[in-house]
Design an enzyme around this catalytic site. Structure first.
Site, short mmCIF file in Angstrom:
data_model
loop_
_atom_site.label_atom_id
_atom_site.label_comp_id
_atom_site.label_asym_id
_atom_site.label_seq_id
_atom_site.Cartn_x
_atom_site.Cartn_y
_atom_site.Cartn_z
N GLY A 246 0.84 -1.21 0.00
CA GLY A 246 0.00 0.00 0.00
C GLY A 246 0.87 1.25 0.00
O GLY A 246 2.03 1.22 -0.41
N SER A 247 0.30 2.33 0.50
CA SER A 247 0.98 3.62 0.44
C SER A 247 2.15 3.68 1.44
O SER A 247 2.20 2.91 2.40
CB SER A 247 -0.02 4.72 0.78
N GLY A 251 2.72 2.10 5.19
CA GLY A 251 3.91 1.31 5.50
C GLY A 251 4.64 1.84 6.72
O GLY A 251 5.17 1.07 7.52
N GLU A 268 5.71 -3.41 0.77
CA GLU A 268 5.70 -3.09 -0.66
C GLU A 268 4.89 -1.81 -0.80
O GLU A 268 3.66 -1.85 -0.83
CB GLU A 268 5.05 -4.23 -1.47
N CYS A 302 1.65 0.64 -8.85
CA CYS A 302 2.79 1.11 -8.07
C CYS A 302 3.97 1.39 -9.00
O CYS A 302 4.83 2.21 -8.69
CB CYS A 302 3.17 0.10 -7.00
P1 NAD Z 1 -3.41 2.29 1.34
O1 NAD Z 1 -2.10 2.50 1.99
O2 NAD Z 1 -4.45 3.33 1.52
O3 NAD Z 1 -4.05 0.92 1.87
C1 NAD Z 1 -3.40 -0.31 1.67
C2 NAD Z 1 -3.89 -1.32 2.69
O4 NAD Z 1 -3.39 -0.98 3.96
C3 NAD Z 1 -5.41 -1.35 2.84
O5 NAD Z 1 -5.81 -2.69 3.00
C4 NAD Z 1 -5.63 -0.55 4.09
O6 NAD Z 1 -6.83 -0.87 4.73
C5 NAD Z 1 -4.43 -0.96 4.92
N1 NAD Z 1 -4.01 -0.05 5.98
C6 NAD Z 1 -3.88 1.28 5.94
N2 NAD Z 1 -3.41 1.76 7.12
C7 NAD Z 1 -3.26 0.69 7.93
C8 NAD Z 1 -2.81 0.51 9.27
N3 NAD Z 1 -2.41 1.54 10.01
N4 NAD Z 1 -2.75 -0.73 9.76
C9 NAD Z 1 -3.12 -1.80 9.04
N5 NAD Z 1 -3.58 -1.69 7.76
C10 NAD Z 1 -3.63 -0.46 7.21
O7 NAD Z 1 -3.12 2.03 -0.20
P2 NAD Z 1 -4.13 1.92 -1.42
O8 NAD Z 1 -4.69 3.25 -1.74
O9 NAD Z 1 -5.08 0.79 -1.20
O10 NAD Z 1 -3.15 1.45 -2.58
C11 NAD Z 1 -2.36 2.32 -3.33
C12 NAD Z 1 -0.95 2.38 -2.79
O11 NAD Z 1 -0.38 1.07 -2.77
C13 NAD Z 1 -0.04 3.19 -3.68
O12 NAD Z 1 0.81 3.94 -2.86
C14 NAD Z 1 0.74 2.13 -4.45
O13 NAD Z 1 1.98 2.58 -4.93
C15 NAD Z 1 0.88 1.08 -3.41
N6 NAD Z 1 1.16 -0.23 -3.98
C16 NAD Z 1 2.43 -0.71 -3.89
C17 NAD Z 1 2.74 -1.93 -4.48
C18 NAD Z 1 4.14 -2.46 -4.40
O14 NAD Z 1 4.30 -3.64 -4.67
N7 NAD Z 1 5.13 -1.69 -4.05
C19 NAD Z 1 1.76 -2.66 -5.13
C20 NAD Z 1 0.46 -2.15 -5.19
C21 NAD Z 1 0.17 -0.91 -4.62
#
Ligand code: NAD
Length: 749
Positions: A246-247, A251, A268, A302
């Site tokens: 995720g973002s 992370g 990631e 990503c």
């Molecule tokens: P996001 O960070 O908003 O959410 C990702 C996941 O994390 C969700 O399931 C969310 O509910 C969970 N989450 C958020 N805060 C949390 C916490 N404090 N504790 C536990 N879980 C938590 O991301 P998004 O908008 O769903 O996805 C887009 C982002 O993901 C972009 O930044 C993209 O670059 C990244 N991404 C990275 C990769 C990679 O492999 N590097 C792959 C896909 C997406």
């Protein structure tokens, strides 16, 4: 609601799924979380596709406990057999590729070919994992001990928490789950709340196939808010690895929470990927790759190309061609499932707002919008925006370009020297994917420099764009992208734990830390040796309390060192814990285990006549619980501590209260005892064989029985402080002469 599709994927039979017609109130009106339900939206139409009942923290707790149980069974399945289960799962995804790919497009918004491609990635990683299940290779090293060799083996880790982003609602789980499963781990998946339907359908396929093969509970799904499910999942000590995608913001929070409990995380995170187009590049190739990388999945990968660095000698012409290409692709924005569509919608209304805000900021910072910059498909309720090209000011200073805006915005920069381009390229916080287009070996070598002075990303391509991933390599990024690696190469190691036990040669006669020594008694403490004799690798061992138990701990530590026993120990008191730590015994918290294979403990006193053991891990609630959870209990006592009537010794605050029927009281009086009673750890009064009740407090002997009974009921926190002889599997007595005797031997099988 696309009923046929949902039926084909089993969603309509899923008890957690709620059809749109059955949704009421705010859940029916718009996306998001209301009253314990998340409503999922089709981002191309704004239509509510359905609702999913959310899990809360109590449900998560149950799932984790069950996943720990399932892990204990799954790790015993040989890795190639685990591979066969994964192979069957991969086959099932092949069968369901069309409907599942379509659901990905419907709920996430990527175009049909991308939706299908995503499911294909899960199929591919399943294939890869099947091959891996026959490898998981360790290494062999020369040992410094004569007659030994040392090898490294890889062991299953435990339940893995998998947190996924909305933009790869199927494949990111697939990458983690398929590898984790062949490694012997169980999976607890927390998907994005923007894509719960893909998660329901995906997990159901894997769970169903595994269950049919007799492996239940390997793939678990928890759908809930970050407060109720995400954060507690991350903080839970029963989960050794959290793999989160995720973002960078997420992370940072997850990484810190996992680190606080000294767990492992695989992160990631966001990217801010750039392409360098050098003066000698194949411009046609560079153009196609850049456009594909920047507008594909509407900029919601990503690995999306977000920055373009062009050599100034070719910049103007290249940019003209880029604008022309953007004009073309902009005619093909729309319904992601319609044939011919190249760009689907953004995920939700917030993403559109963030896109517009970034364009505004870019303009304010001196950026020039060359194409796009606004909403697309006006009049449609979906979340469409135009693919957008923004040229940075001449000094290349455009702060907004250092952020990842999850939308199709490409920032364009120019450079004179390659070193300047590399510096610009590396001048952002994220470090996922990168590319250079050049025909020059010197330029490509500069970019891939073996000293690390080139691209600082996890992925560096020459003459291929930033977007996409091949499963054969290790996928992931540096810096704020989190440093995790998934998929190919040796990424599987993240899902296992490493152990280097030396193996001895039977022929060796070396006395130097060698096998000859290990056949000798390790300690001159026969009581301790007898207490730990039956401990073998794989066991979870409860460490008792007190001085006698400490003798066994020291002996156990010697055995662990000598025999490389793979055990985990549960300390039951501070003293035990400190000693075990000093002896380098591997410790785990009892909360992570729930059951202990073996418990040894010293007993304060043993009274064979009353068939009672005093002490024996009963002094504290926690020790008592561990004793109760032990499959096998062994107690040690010195002969000097054998008594024939508890209470006779001045130091013992034990007294027996006659209680109950008159005849019972009379018999207790005949025993000449003057006092009291015990309670079990859960607060219930404990009834002895002869009808008395025993608790662990001293009461004056001259109290009225009825009065005492009433008081006893009101005593808070009174704990059992011992047990009956029958409750021990074995009581080992060290006689005054040092010989070992056993009061009750284990019953024959
Ligand atoms: P996001 O960070 O908003 O959410 C990702 C996941 O994390 C969700 O399931 C969310 O509910 C969970 N989450 C958020 N805060 C949390 C916490 N404090 N504790 C536990 N879980 C938590 O991301 P998004 O908008 O769903 O996805 C887009 C982002 O993901 C972009 O930044 C993209 O670059 C990244 N991404 C990275 C990769 C990679 O492999 N590097 C792959 C896909 C997406």
């Amino acid at each position: 609601m696309p009923t046929d599709l949902f039926r084909a994927l089993g969603l309509t039979d899923d008890p957690r799924f709620i059809a749109p017609a059955r949704l009421t109130g705010p859940s029916a009106k718009g996306p998001g979380v209301h009253d314990g339900i998340v409503s999922s939206e089709n981002p191309a139409t704004g239509e509510i596709l359905g609702g999913v009942r959310l899990d809360d923290s109590a449900a998560l707790d149950r799932v984790i406990a069950e996943s720990v149980d399932a892990f204990r069974k799954w790790r015993e399945v040989p890795a190639p057999a685990r591979g066969q289960a994964v192979r069957a799962i991969g086959e099932e995804f092949r069968r369901f590729k069309e409907p599942l790919g379509e659901l990905v497009s419907l709920e996430m918004g990527k175009i049909r070919t991308e939706g299908l491609g995503e499911v294909q990635e899960t199929i591919d990683i399943a294939d890869y994992a099947v091959g891996l299940s026959r490898q998981l290779p360790g290494q062999v090293f020369p040992s410094e001990r004569a007659g030994h060799r040392m090898f490294e083996q890889w062991l299953p880790l435990g339940p893995v928490g998998v947190i996924t982003a909305f933009n790869f609602p199927n494949a990111v789980w697939g990458w983690n789950a398929m590898l984790g499963a062949v490694c012997g781990d169980t999976i607890i998946w927390k998907p994005s709340l923007f894509t719960p339907l893909v998660a329901l359908a995906t997990n159901a396929i894997a769970d169903r196939v595994a269950a049919k093969l007799g492996h239940t509970g390997i793939f678990r799904l928890v759908i809930g808010t970050d407060e109720q499910v995400g954060k507690p999942l991350v903080a839970d000590r029963r989960i050794p690895l959290i793999s989160a995608t995720g973002s960078c913001r997420m992370g940072r929070a997850v990484g810190q929470a996992v680190a606080a409990r000294l767990g492992r995380s695989l992160l990631e995170l966001g990217g801010n990927n750039a392409v360098i187009v050098h003066s000698d590049a194949d411009q046609e190739l560079a153009l196609r790759s850049t456009v594909f990388g920047a507008v594909g999945t509407a900029g919601q990968r990503c690995t999306t190309t977000r920055r373009l660095l062009i050599h100034e000698s070719i910049a103007d012409r290249f940019i003209d061609r880029l604008v022309a290409a953007y004009k073309q692709v902009a005619t093909r924005i729309g319904d992601p499932l319609r044939e011919g569509t190249l760009i689907g919608p953004l995920a939700n209304a917030t993403a559109v707002e963030q896109f517009l805000a970034a364009v505004k900021a870019a303009k304010e910072q001196g950026g020039e919008v060359l194409f796009g910059g606004g909403r697309a498909c006006e009049g449609v309720r979906g979340h469409f925006v135009q693919p957008t090209l923004i040229r940075a000011p001449k000094n290349n200073n455009l702060p907004i370009s250092r952020e990842e805006t999850f939308a199709p915005i490409l920032y364009v920069f120019t450079f004179k020297e390659l070193d300047e381009a590399v510096a610009l390229h590396n001048g952002v916080d994220q470090g996922l994917s990168s590319a250079i287009f050049t025909e020059s070996v010197r330029a490509s070598e500069r970019f891939l420099s073996p000293t690390g002075s080139g691209s600082d990303c996890g992925i560096a391509n020459v003459n291929a764009g930033t977007s996409g991933a091949e499963i054969g390599g290790a996928f992931g990024g540096e810096k704020d992208t989190g440093g995790g690696r998934e998929s190919g190469s040796d990424s599987w190691k993240a899902y296992m734990r490493r152990q280097p036990p030396p193996s001895t040669s039977a022929a060796s006669s070396s006395l130097h830390r060698g096998s000859a020594l290990s056949s000798q008694p390790r300690t001159a403490d026969p009581l301790a040796e007898a207490a730990i004799a039956e401990i073998t690798s794989g066991m979870i061992v409860g460490l008792g309390t007190g001085r006698t138990a400490s003798r066994a701990i020291v002996a156990l530590a010697e055995r662990v060192k000598e025999e490389k026993l793979d055990i985990r120990c549960v300390p039951t008191s501070h003293v035990t814990e400190t000693l075990a730590r000093a002896q380098c015994l591997p410790l785990v918290d009892f909360a992570m285990e729930e059951e202990v294979d073996y418990l040894f403990d010293g007993a304060d006193e043993v009274d064979p006549m009353l068939r009672m053991i005093k002490g024996a891990g009963g002094a504290m609630m926690r020790e008592r619980i561990v004793a109760y959870a032990a499959k096998r209990r062994v107690y040690m006592v010195q002969e000097a501590k054998m008594v024939h009537r508890l209470g006779e010794r001045a130091s013992l605050p034990v007294a027996v209260l006659a209680f109950g029927l008159a005849s019972t009281r009379a018999s207790l009086r005949r025993l000449g005892m003057n006092g009291v009673v015990r309670r079990t750890f859960d607060g219930h009064l404990f009834l002895t064989d002869n009808g008395s009740l025993i608790i662990d407090v001293t009461l004056a002997a001259d109290r009225e029985i009825e009065e005492l009974a009433a008081e006893i009921n009101d005593i808070p926190g009174v704990l059992d402080h011992g047990l009956f002889l029958d409750e021990a599997d074995e009581v080992i007595v060290e006689t005054k002469s040092g010989a070992i005797e056993r009061l009750n031997r284990p019953a024959p099988e």
